[in-house]
Structures are given as structure tokens and as C-alpha cells.
Scaffold this motif. Structure first.
Motif, PDB file in Angstrom:
ATOM      1  N   UNK A   1       0.851  -1.192   0.000  1.00  0.00           N
ATOM      2  CA  UNK A   1       0.000   0.000   0.000  1.00  0.00           C
ATOM      3  C   UNK A   1       0.886   1.241   0.000  1.00  0.00           C
ATOM      4  N   UNK A   2       0.431   2.268  -0.668  1.00  0.00           N
ATOM      5  CA  UNK A   2       1.210   3.507  -0.779  1.00  0.00           C
ATOM      6  C   UNK A   2       0.492   4.644  -0.068  1.00  0.00           C
ATOM      7  N   UNK A   3       1.300   5.560   0.500  1.00  0.00           N
ATOM      8  CA  UNK A   3       0.808   6.790   1.117  1.00  0.00           C
ATOM      9  C   UNK A   3       1.580   7.945   0.489  1.00  0.00           C
ATOM     10  N   UNK A   4       0.882   8.807  -0.242  1.00  0.00           N
ATOM     11  CA  UNK A   4       1.507   9.903  -0.970  1.00  0.00           C
ATOM     12  C   UNK A   4       1.238  11.215  -0.247  1.00  0.00           C
TER      13      UNK A   4
ATOM     14  N   UNK B   1       9.351  -0.950   4.335  1.00  0.00           N
ATOM     15  CA  UNK B   1       8.972   0.416   3.954  1.00  0.00           C
ATOM     16  C   UNK B   1       9.981   0.908   2.921  1.00  0.00           C
ATOM     17  N   UNK B   2       9.491   1.564   1.908  1.00  0.00           N
ATOM     18  CA  UNK B   2      10.354   2.212   0.919  1.00  0.00           C
ATOM     19  C   UNK B   2       9.830   3.615   0.646  1.00  0.00           C
ATOM     20  N   UNK B   3      10.738   4.508   0.247  1.00  0.00           N
ATOM     21  CA  UNK B   3      10.412   5.919   0.047  1.00  0.00           C
ATOM     22  C   UNK B   3      10.853   6.335  -1.351  1.00  0.00           C
TER      23      UNK B   3
ATOM     24  N   UNK C   1       5.854   3.480   0.548  1.00  0.00           N
ATOM     25  CA  UNK C   1       5.275   2.184   0.210  1.00  0.00           C
ATOM     26  C   UNK C   1       5.383   1.273   1.440  1.00  0.00           C
ATOM     27  N   UNK C   2       4.234   0.849   1.946  1.00  0.00           N
ATOM     28  CA  UNK C   2       4.183  -0.020   3.123  1.00  0.00           C
ATOM     29  C   UNK C   2       3.942  -1.454   2.667  1.00  0.00           C
ATOM     30  N   UNK C   3       4.792  -2.350   3.118  1.00  0.00           N
ATOM     31  CA  UNK C   3       4.649  -3.777   2.808  1.00  0.00           C
ATOM     32  C   UNK C   3       4.085  -4.467   4.043  1.00  0.00           C
ATOM     33  N   UNK C   4       2.898  -5.039   3.893  1.00  0.00           N
ATOM     34  CA  UNK C   4       2.187  -5.659   5.009  1.00  0.00           C
ATOM     35  C   UNK C   4       2.023  -7.153   4.751  1.00  0.00           C
TER      36      UNK C   4
END
Length: 481
Positions: A169-172, A213-215, A233-236
Motif C-alpha cells: 500500500x502507498x501513502x503519498x 517500507x520504501x520511500x 510504500x508499506x509492505x504488510x
């Protein structure tokens, strides 16, 4: 002297045009003295972007900490999470001396400062987290704004490998109004630092686990202009223990019991009733556990396919048992097996399931029973011969007048006897052929039933082994991610 005065005037004018030219002049090292200076030189300018020029962008650094993953909704394709958002920027020209004002850092009301309008592009719900009213201001003009965020964001979920799925999932984060020429977004920390800090502060041990997590710094290009953004980008990873214990293990147990039921005699009525009970129990199990299954989206999860195939195999095995039972009791009334079916099942499928076709024997045993009159005569003759002597029997016979034998042609009599014998032999041959033809047809149908039963048994074993290997592989791959 005049040149020095002119230079001082130009320098002071330049500083006044650019903003704060000198540190704040606190009358005493007290909070009230500092706030008077801030009220005079800073709070009154809260409507202006604190940059040295309108053409230069203001650098805003962003850092987040994932406090908790509240849940993932497969039906609405959303992610619920709690974050700590940290915004940092510098107010150009603002500073004070720590010795003169008595403090290095002070908390000021957020509504008295100019703050960037940073929002999350994927947010679909209202932020219901408690709002903080103050922020830190340092003597160098550096602003440190930290506040919690409860966000419900859209996320494209892939639930094909449920419950061993991994979601990305991404958080922008970016400004809603200001272009990249006004505000430039910069990441505050590396992905490794964010992940370590997030795992330290997380106290919930729910269904989802943050594994990466990646940025990335991105730029949104629109017709009106470009917007500077930072995308996280959150990896769950889902914790599958609940679903393995409540869904997969009971289902495997029921399928294994149905597999063992093939050891029962196929012509037994108990086998059909046993399989019917299993189907009923499996259906009730699926209805009870339906709430644990995800709502299907674009793709159907593998676990739903597993349940559907398991139920289909159970129903097929029940129908196959009914078919074999019917063959055992009514195959003598069937017509001959079609040629294509006999070749397909007995010549090919039987070899695959290791049931070679039995060779037919050419030996026939015919037993012709004597007629009722002959048996009665033999019995009466035997009884009379055993109870009385032959002389007594001759005396008891009534005297009959001698008959004159008719004059019969021996040749015609022989022809009649041969014709009668031919008709009797033809009838006997017809009955024998019909009997053995019916027996061969019945045996062939029964052999087809045995081959089909063995075939379904082999398919059951292949399905269970394949499912077991697939579950182990998917589970292992999810932990390697």
C-alpha cells in the motif's frame, strides 16, 4: 564616509525587504519577553510563506512513523493505519540568542504560524485522531511540527494467496495547493530508520505485520503545474495462523475422511449414507466460517477454489458411489456397453489406475435339468423298487389285453425325431447365449464401475498432495518476503 553610510543603508534596506535581518531583541531572558518579540515580528506575518523570495521554493522535510495497522478491508479496498507525521521547515530570517532570550526552543500555537497544507492523496475518510494545538520553534527559525494521523487510505489489495498474502500500500504526501515552485517535499529519514522506529513504537499485535517500507520522491504533473510529493510504500504481511487453524486444517480433515471412505465396499449402502453425512457437515462448516473468508474482488482467492474443489469432489464421490451401487444390483438389465466407452475405460483408464483388464474365459458349463415328469417317474420307480421285490410288482400290475402295434414307417419316424431334437437344441442354444451375453455385459459394467472408483480415489490423492504442497510453498514464500 559617505560611501560607508550608503552601503549601510542599502544593506539595512535589503534585510528589511527580505525579512528578519537580525536576531530578536529580547529585553530579558523570560518567556513573556520572547513572546512579545514573536508577536511583533512573527505572528503578524503568519499569512506569508516564510521564504527569502517568492521565486524560491520552501523546503519541507517529512518523516512518518507507523504506529499501528488497524486493519485491511478487502470489500472496500482500504487500509486503516495510525501514523506520526513530522513536518520541518525553516522560517527565513528568524532567530534569537539563547543567552539573551533564555531558551533555545519554545512551543507556540500552530494557528499563529504559517503551516504547509500537506495531505495524503490516498485518504478516503476523515482524520479522527486528536489534534495537537502547539508546535516547537527553535532559536534558529527551525519549526518542528509533530502530530498523529489516523488515516483510512485506498489500497489495491491482491488476495489471490489469502491467507498467506502480502499487500503493498502507498501513502503519498504532498501539498494540495502549492506547486513545486512554492513547496518542495524532502524525506526526513531513510526507509530502514523508519522501519526500525515503527517496530519500536508498535504495541498492537493484530492480523497484519509491517515487514518493509520504501520511500520515493515523485512529482505530480498536471495541466496547471507540477506538485512535489513523497510516496511511502508499506509492505504488510497477514498473520495466517487464525485461518490455518479455523479453515484449512478442518477442511483437510473432512477431505481426508472422505478419502478413507473409499475403503468401504462400493456396493454397501452405508458408504452412500456416510458420504452424504460428510457433505452435509462440510456445507455447514463453510456456512459457519464464511465470515472469515475475504470478499472476492478482481481475482478469486485460492482458498475459495480449494473449498469449491473439495466440495465438488465430495459430491462426485457420492454420485459415483450411487452409480456403482446401481451397477452391482441392476447391471443385468443394462444394454451392452458402448464400444467407445469400453475402449476408453477398460483399455486406457484401467491401465492408468493400475487395474488391467481381466481376460475372458472360453470355457462354458451347461447344466440341463431333467423334466418334472421324468423326476417323478424316477422317484416312484426308485421307491417301489426299494420297498417290494420285482416279483410282487409284476403280480400287482393289471392285466392288459395285447395291443397290435401300428404300422409306422421307421424312416419317417426318424425324420420327425430329428426335427424335434433340432428345435429343442436351437431353443437351448438361444437361452444359453442370452444368459452368457447378459453375464458378460454385467461383468463389463461392474468392471467399469471399479475403474471409475479407483480413478476418483487417485484424483483425491493427487488433489490432497497438490494442495498440501501448494500451501507449504505459498506459506514459505510469504515468510521470505
Amino acid at each position: 564616509m559617505g560611501q560607508v553610510t550608503l552601503m549601510m543603508i542599502i544593506f539595512i534596506s535589503f534585510l528589511l525587504l527580505q525579512g528578519f535581518a537580525a536576531p530578536l531583541n529580547c529585553s530579558s531572558p523570560t518567556p513573556s519577553s520572547l513572546f512579545k518579540e514573536l508577536q511583533k515580528h512573527l505572528f503578524s506575518e503568519k499569512l506569508v510563506r516564510p521564504s527569502n523570495s517568492n521565486n524560491n521554493p520552501l523546503n519541507v522535510s517529512l518523516g512518518i512513523t507507523v504506529v499501528g495497522i488497524l486493519g485491511v478491508d478487502e470489500k472496500t479496498q482500504t487500509l486503516s493505519s495510525v501514523l506520526w507525521q513530522v513536518l520541518e521547515w525553516d522560517i527565513y530570517g528568524l532567530s534569537w540568542e539563547q543567552q539573551r532570550c533564555g531558551v533555545k526552543r519554545v512551543s507556540v500555537p500552530r494557528d499563529q504560524l504559517w503551516t504547509p497544507d500537506i495531505f495524503i492523496a490516498e485518504a478516503t475518510g476523515e482524520d479522527k485522531s486528536p489534534k495537537t494545538t502547539h508546535t516547537y520553534l527553535y532559536n534558529t527559525g527551525h519549526v518542528y511540527d509533530d502530530q498523529p494521523i489516523s488515516v483510512v487510505s485506498s489500497c489495491k489489495l491482491v488476495i489471490y494467496t489469502f491467507p498467506f498474502d502480502i499487500q503493498n500500500c502507498s501513502l503519498t504526501f504532498g501539498s494540495y495547493l502549492h506547486f513545486a515552485d512554492d513547496i518542495r517535499m524532502l524525506p526526513d529519514s531513510t526507509p530502514e530508520e523508519i522501519l526500525i522506529e515503527s517496530k519500536k513504537v508498535q504495541t498492537s499485535n493484530g492480523e497484519w505485520e509491517l515487514v518493509g517500507i520504501s520511500v520515493a520522491e515523485t512529482t505530480l504533473h498536471l495541466l496547471d503545474g507540477d506538485y512535489s510529493e513523497i510516496k511511502y510504500f508499506l509492505t504488510l504481511r497477514r498473520r495466517p495462523t487464525l485461518y490455518v487453524v479455523n479453515l484449512l486444517i478442518p477442511s483437510c480433515f473432512l477431505v481426508t475422511v472422505d478419502l478413507v471412505s473409499f475403503l468401504l465396499p462400493p456396493h454397501s449402502v452405508d458408504r452412500s449414507s456416510f458420504k452424504m453425512t460428510l457433505i452435509l457437515g462440510y456445507t455447514v462448516f463453510l456456512l459457519i466460517m464464511n465470515d472469515l473468508l475475504p470478499v472476492t474482488g478482481e481475482t478469486t482467492p485460492l482458498i475459495n477454489i480449494f473449498f469449491s474443489i473439495s466440495l465438488a469432489l465430495m459430491v462426485t464421490s457420492l454420485l459415483e458411489t450411487i452409480f456403482i451401487t446401481n451397477i452391482q444390483f441392476s447391471s443385468s438389465q443394462y444394454s451392452a456397453v458402448p464400444r467407445w466407452l469400453s475402449v476408453l475405460i477398460l483399455n486406457y483408464v484401467a491401465v492408468v489406475v493400475c487395474l488391467p483388464r481381466k481376460k475372458k474365459t472360453s470355457r462354458l458349463t451347461i447344466c440341463i435339468k431333467p423334466s418334472t415328469e421324468d423326476r417323478a417317474k424316477n422317484i416312484s420307480t426308485t421307491n417301489s423298487s426299494e420297498g417290494f421285490p420285482q416279483s410282487s410288482l409284476d403280480q400287482l400290475k393289471p392285466e392288459k389285453p395285447p395291443l397290435t402295434p401300428p404300422q409306422v414307417n421307421p424312416q419317417e419316424m426318424s425324420v420327425d425325431l430329428l426335427k424335434k431334437l433340432s428345435r429343442d437344441l436351437t431353443a437351448i442354444r438361444s437361452q444359453v447365449d442370452k444368459h452368457f451375453q447378459s453375464s458378460n455385459t454385467s461383468q463389463e459394467w461392474q468392471m467399469i464401475g471399479i475403474v471409475v472408483d479407483r480413478l476418483l480415489f487417485c484424483l483425491y490423492i493427487i488433489f490432497i498432495l497438490t494442495s498440501f504442497i501448494a500451501i507449504i510453498c505459498i506459506w514459505s514464500n510469504s515468510h521470505k518476503a
